[in-house]
Write a protein that holds these residues in place. Structure first.
Motif, PDB file in Angstrom:
ATOM      1  N   LYS A  34      -0.503 -13.646 -60.177  1.00 10.46           N
ATOM      2  CA  LYS A  34       0.309 -12.446 -59.941  1.00 10.46           C
ATOM      3  C   LYS A  34       1.130 -12.582 -58.653  1.00 10.46           C
ATOM      4  CE  LYS A  34      -0.069  -7.428 -59.749  1.00 10.46           C
ATOM      5  NZ  LYS A  34      -0.950  -6.273 -59.747  1.00 10.46           N
ATOM      6  N   GLU A  35       0.507 -13.065 -57.590  1.00 12.04           N
ATOM      7  CA  GLU A  35       1.227 -13.254 -56.313  1.00 12.04           C
ATOM      8  C   GLU A  35       2.393 -14.218 -56.478  1.00 12.04           C
ATOM      9  OE1 GLU A  35      -1.444 -14.573 -53.246  1.00 12.04           O
ATOM     10  OE2 GLU A  35      -2.652 -12.735 -53.360  1.00 12.04           O
ATOM     11  N   SER A  36       2.163 -15.306 -57.202  1.00 11.66           N
ATOM     12  CA  SER A  36       3.215 -16.300 -57.394  1.00 11.66           C
ATOM     13  C   SER A  36       4.369 -15.725 -58.210  1.00 11.66           C
ATOM     14  CB  SER A  36       2.654 -17.546 -58.080  1.00 11.66           C
ATOM     15  OG  SER A  36       3.652 -18.520 -58.202  1.00 11.66           O
ATOM     16  N   LYS A  37       4.049 -15.008 -59.256  1.00 14.12           N
ATOM     17  CA  LYS A  37       5.098 -14.412 -60.094  1.00 14.12           C
ATOM     18  C   LYS A  37       5.884 -13.353 -59.316  1.00 14.12           C
ATOM     19  CE  LYS A  37       4.537 -16.613 -63.969  1.00 14.12           C
ATOM     20  NZ  LYS A  37       5.554 -17.489 -64.493  1.00 14.12           N
ATOM     21  N   LEU A  38       5.182 -12.554 -58.514  1.00 11.05           N
ATOM     22  CA  LEU A  38       5.861 -11.500 -57.755  1.00 11.05           C
ATOM     23  C   LEU A  38       6.664 -12.038 -56.572  1.00 11.05           C
ATOM     24  CD1 LEU A  38       3.185  -8.656 -57.710  1.00 11.05           C
ATOM     25  CD2 LEU A  38       5.334  -8.707 -58.981  1.00 11.05           C
ATOM     26  N   SER A  39       6.360 -13.247 -56.120  1.00 12.04           N
ATOM     27  CA  SER A  39       7.055 -13.796 -54.957  1.00 12.04           C
ATOM     28  C   SER A  39       8.548 -13.989 -55.221  1.00 12.04           C
ATOM     29  CB  SER A  39       6.432 -15.117 -54.521  1.00 12.04           C
ATOM     30  OG  SER A  39       6.688 -16.131 -55.470  1.00 12.04           O
ATOM     31  N   GLY A  40       8.942 -14.117 -56.464  1.00 16.98           N
ATOM     32  CA  GLY A  40      10.351 -14.293 -56.789  1.00 16.98           C
ATOM     33  C   GLY A  40      11.026 -13.000 -57.220  1.00 16.98           C
ATOM     34  N   THR A  41      10.300 -11.884 -57.142  1.00 13.87           N
ATOM     35  CA  THR A  41      10.827 -10.594 -57.576  1.00 13.87           C
ATOM     36  C   THR A  41      11.400  -9.838 -56.392  1.00 13.87           C
ATOM     37  OG1 THR A  41       9.112 -10.494 -59.265  1.00 13.87           O
ATOM     38  CG2 THR A  41      10.249  -8.441 -58.759  1.00 13.87           C
ATOM     39  N   VAL A  42      12.629  -9.386 -56.528  1.00 16.10           N
ATOM     40  CA  VAL A  42      13.269  -8.597 -55.481  1.00 16.10           C
ATOM     41  C   VAL A  42      13.009  -7.124 -55.769  1.00 16.10           C
ATOM     42  CG1 VAL A  42      15.469  -7.965 -54.413  1.00 16.10           C
ATOM     43  CG2 VAL A  42      15.076 -10.309 -55.181  1.00 16.10           C
ATOM     44  N   ILE A  43      12.426  -6.440 -54.798  1.00 14.14           N
ATOM     45  CA  ILE A  43      12.135  -5.021 -54.950  1.00 14.14           C
ATOM     46  C   ILE A  43      13.070  -4.262 -54.025  1.00 14.14           C
ATOM     47  CG2 ILE A  43      10.386  -3.227 -54.708  1.00 14.14           C
ATOM     48  CD1 ILE A  43       8.292  -5.443 -55.208  1.00 14.14           C
ATOM     49  N   LYS A  44      13.945  -3.460 -54.615  1.00 20.53           N
ATOM     50  CA  LYS A  44      14.903  -2.689 -53.828  1.00 20.53           C
ATOM     51  C   LYS A  44      14.237  -1.409 -53.329  1.00 20.53           C
ATOM     52  CE  LYS A  44      19.131  -4.181 -56.100  1.00 20.53           C
ATOM     53  NZ  LYS A  44      20.321  -3.751 -56.827  1.00 20.53           N
ATOM     54  N   GLY A  45      14.550  -1.066 -52.114  1.00 15.13           N
ATOM     55  CA  GLY A  45      14.037   0.179 -51.546  1.00 15.13           C
ATOM     56  C   GLY A  45      14.782   1.373 -52.136  1.00 15.13           C
ATOM     57  N   LYS A  46      14.272   2.545 -51.841  1.00 12.91           N
ATOM     58  CA  LYS A  46      14.893   3.769 -52.331  1.00 12.91           C
ATOM     59  C   LYS A  46      16.283   3.909 -51.712  1.00 12.91           C
ATOM     60  CE  LYS A  46      14.265   8.713 -52.396  1.00 12.91           C
ATOM     61  NZ  LYS A  46      14.623   9.543 -51.252  1.00 12.91           N
ATOM     62  N   LYS A  47      17.251   4.274 -52.549  1.00  7.62           N
ATOM     63  CA  LYS A  47      18.618   4.455 -52.073  1.00  7.62           C
ATOM     64  C   LYS A  47      18.694   5.741 -51.246  1.00  7.62           C
ATOM     65  CE  LYS A  47      23.377   4.623 -53.477  1.00  7.62           C
ATOM     66  NZ  LYS A  47      24.356   4.742 -54.520  1.00  7.62           N
ATOM     67  N   ILE A  48      19.432   5.663 -50.171  1.00  3.88           N
ATOM     68  CA  ILE A  48      19.601   6.822 -49.298  1.00  3.88           C
ATOM     69  C   ILE A  48      20.755   7.659 -49.831  1.00  3.88           C
ATOM     70  CG2 ILE A  48      20.081   7.584 -46.934  1.00  3.88           C
ATOM     71  CD1 ILE A  48      19.189   4.725 -46.070  1.00  3.88           C
ATOM     72  N   GLY A  49      20.495   8.933 -50.051  1.00  2.00           N
ATOM     73  CA  GLY A  49      21.550   9.848 -50.510  1.00  2.00           C
ATOM     74  C   GLY A  49      22.386  10.335 -49.339  1.00  2.00           C
ATOM     75  N   ARG A  50      23.599  10.783 -49.622  1.00  4.32           N
ATOM     76  CA  ARG A  50      24.500  11.249 -48.550  1.00  4.32           C
ATOM     77  C   ARG A  50      23.897  12.391 -47.741  1.00  4.32           C
ATOM     78  NH1 ARG A  50      29.779  11.317 -48.343  1.00  4.32           N
ATOM     79  NH2 ARG A  50      29.895  13.573 -48.474  1.00  4.32           N
ATOM     80  N   ASN A  51      23.181  13.269 -48.404  1.00  4.45           N
ATOM     81  CA  ASN A  51      22.639  14.449 -47.724  1.00  4.45           C
ATOM     82  C   ASN A  51      21.196  14.287 -47.259  1.00  4.45           C
ATOM     83  OD1 ASN A  51      24.967  16.128 -47.825  1.00  4.45           O
ATOM     84  ND2 ASN A  51      24.631  16.344 -50.029  1.00  4.45           N
ATOM     85  N   ASP A  52      20.636  13.082 -47.413  1.00  2.00           N
ATOM     86  CA  ASP A  52      19.272  12.817 -46.942  1.00  2.00           C
ATOM     87  C   ASP A  52      19.285  12.670 -45.427  1.00  2.00           C
ATOM     88  OD1 ASP A  52      18.364  12.807 -49.543  1.00  2.00           O
ATOM     89  OD2 ASP A  52      18.305  10.619 -49.715  1.00  2.00           O
ATOM     90  N   PRO A  53      18.129  12.903 -44.780  1.00  2.00           N
ATOM     91  CA  PRO A  53      18.060  12.653 -43.327  1.00  2.00           C
ATOM     92  C   PRO A  53      18.321  11.173 -43.057  1.00  2.00           C
ATOM     93  CG  PRO A  53      16.104  13.831 -44.103  1.00  2.00           C
ATOM     94  CD  PRO A  53      16.877  13.427 -45.317  1.00  2.00           C
ATOM     95  N   CYS A  54      18.995  10.905 -41.970  1.00  2.00           N
ATOM     96  CA  CYS A  54      19.328   9.524 -41.634  1.00  2.00           C
ATOM     97  C   CYS A  54      18.057   8.750 -41.280  1.00  2.00           C
ATOM     98  CB  CYS A  54      20.298   9.495 -40.454  1.00  2.00           C
ATOM     99  SG  CYS A  54      20.975   7.846 -40.191  1.00  2.00           S
ATOM    100  N   PRO A  55      17.905   7.527 -41.813  1.00  2.00           N
ATOM    101  CA  PRO A  55      16.696   6.741 -41.544  1.00  2.00           C
ATOM    102  C   PRO A  55      16.579   6.272 -40.091  1.00  2.00           C
ATOM    103  CG  PRO A  55      18.241   5.482 -42.873  1.00  2.00           C
ATOM    104  CD  PRO A  55      18.802   6.869 -42.744  1.00  2.00           C
ATOM    105  N   CYS A  56      17.627   6.410 -39.298  1.00  2.00           N
ATOM    106  CA  CYS A  56      17.557   5.979 -37.901  1.00  2.00           C
ATOM    107  C   CYS A  56      16.732   6.945 -37.055  1.00  2.00           C
ATOM    108  CB  CYS A  56      18.953   5.797 -37.304  1.00  2.00           C
ATOM    109  SG  CYS A  56      19.797   7.347 -36.893  1.00  2.00           S
ATOM    110  N   GLY A  57      16.465   8.147 -37.591  1.00  2.00           N
ATOM    111  CA  GLY A  57      15.625   9.110 -36.879  1.00  2.00           C
ATOM    112  C   GLY A  57      16.396  10.083 -36.010  1.00  2.00           C
ATOM    113  N   SER A  58      17.705  10.137 -36.164  1.00  2.00           N
ATOM    114  CA  SER A  58      18.519  11.029 -35.319  1.00  2.00           C
ATOM    115  C   SER A  58      18.340  12.494 -35.682  1.00  2.00           C
ATOM    116  CB  SER A  58      19.993  10.660 -35.444  1.00  2.00           C
ATOM    117  OG  SER A  58      20.448  10.947 -36.765  1.00  2.00           O
ATOM    118  N   GLY A  59      17.892  12.768 -36.900  1.00  2.00           N
ATOM    119  CA  GLY A  59      17.755  14.152 -37.354  1.00  2.00           C
ATOM    120  C   GLY A  59      18.994  14.656 -38.070  1.00  2.00           C
TER     121      GLY A  59
END
Length: 168
Positions: free
Chosen positions: A132-157
């Motif tokens: 399982k580890e070997s098979k998953l090592s070649g899999t790209v997992i994309k993070g959640k897309k940030i929406g325009r109205n979501d809080p900024c991930p930089c932490g500015s608020g």
């Protein structure tokens, strides 16, 4: 020219027809499987010697042994000097069992990682985990897309569109 350069020149030469490629690799994989069956049958017995001695021991050509050494090198506890070796270079086949199994799965070498000898070397749960580890090592997992109205991930608020997303 080193043995490794000779091996790669022979194994990957462009002038071969598809039939010649299939014949070459079919013969190589059969010999490779026989070598692995022997070394996996006696995992605690150190295998070392010159490239020529190991080729003779396993009944293969020096070039085939070079290809084998090239393939197993990443799974060894102490890698061999494959880039510069000749027939008289001392090499060893002291492999890490888990790393070898993991790499075989990564190379899609089912004729090797499905050998019955693995039943005595690694328990089924470990083999499943490494598979399982070997098979998953070649899999790209994309993070959640940030929406325009979501809080900024930089932490500015601020909203993303008013902060880091302003220049995007």
């Amino acid at each position: 020219m080193s043995l490794l350069e000779d091996w790669r020149g022979t194994a990957y030469k462009q002038e071969m027809t598809q039939q010649q490629v299939n014949q070459f690799w079919g013969a190589y994989f059969a010999q490779e499987q026989k070598i692995y069956e022997e070394i996996l049958a006696k995992p605690d017995e150190p295998v070392k010697g010159t490239v020529k001695e190991l080729a003779d021991k396993f009944g293969v050509d020096v070039l085939i042994m070079t290809g084998f050494l090239d393939g197993i090198d990443e799974s060894l506890k102490n890698p061999n000097p494959i880039e510069t070796m000749d027939e008289n270079t001392e090499v060893n086949l002291d492999y890490d069992k888990e790393k070898l199994y993991y790499n075989m799965v990564g190379c899609k070498a089912d004729w090797l990682y499905e050998l019955p000898a693995w039943d005595n070397l690694l328990d089924e749960q470990t083999r499943k985990r490494l598979y399982k580890e070997s098979k998953l090592s070649g899999t790209v997992i994309k993070g959640k897309k940030i929406g325009r109205n979501d809080p900024c991930p930089c932490g500015s608020g601020k909203k993303y569109k008013q902060c880091c997303g302003k220049n995007a």
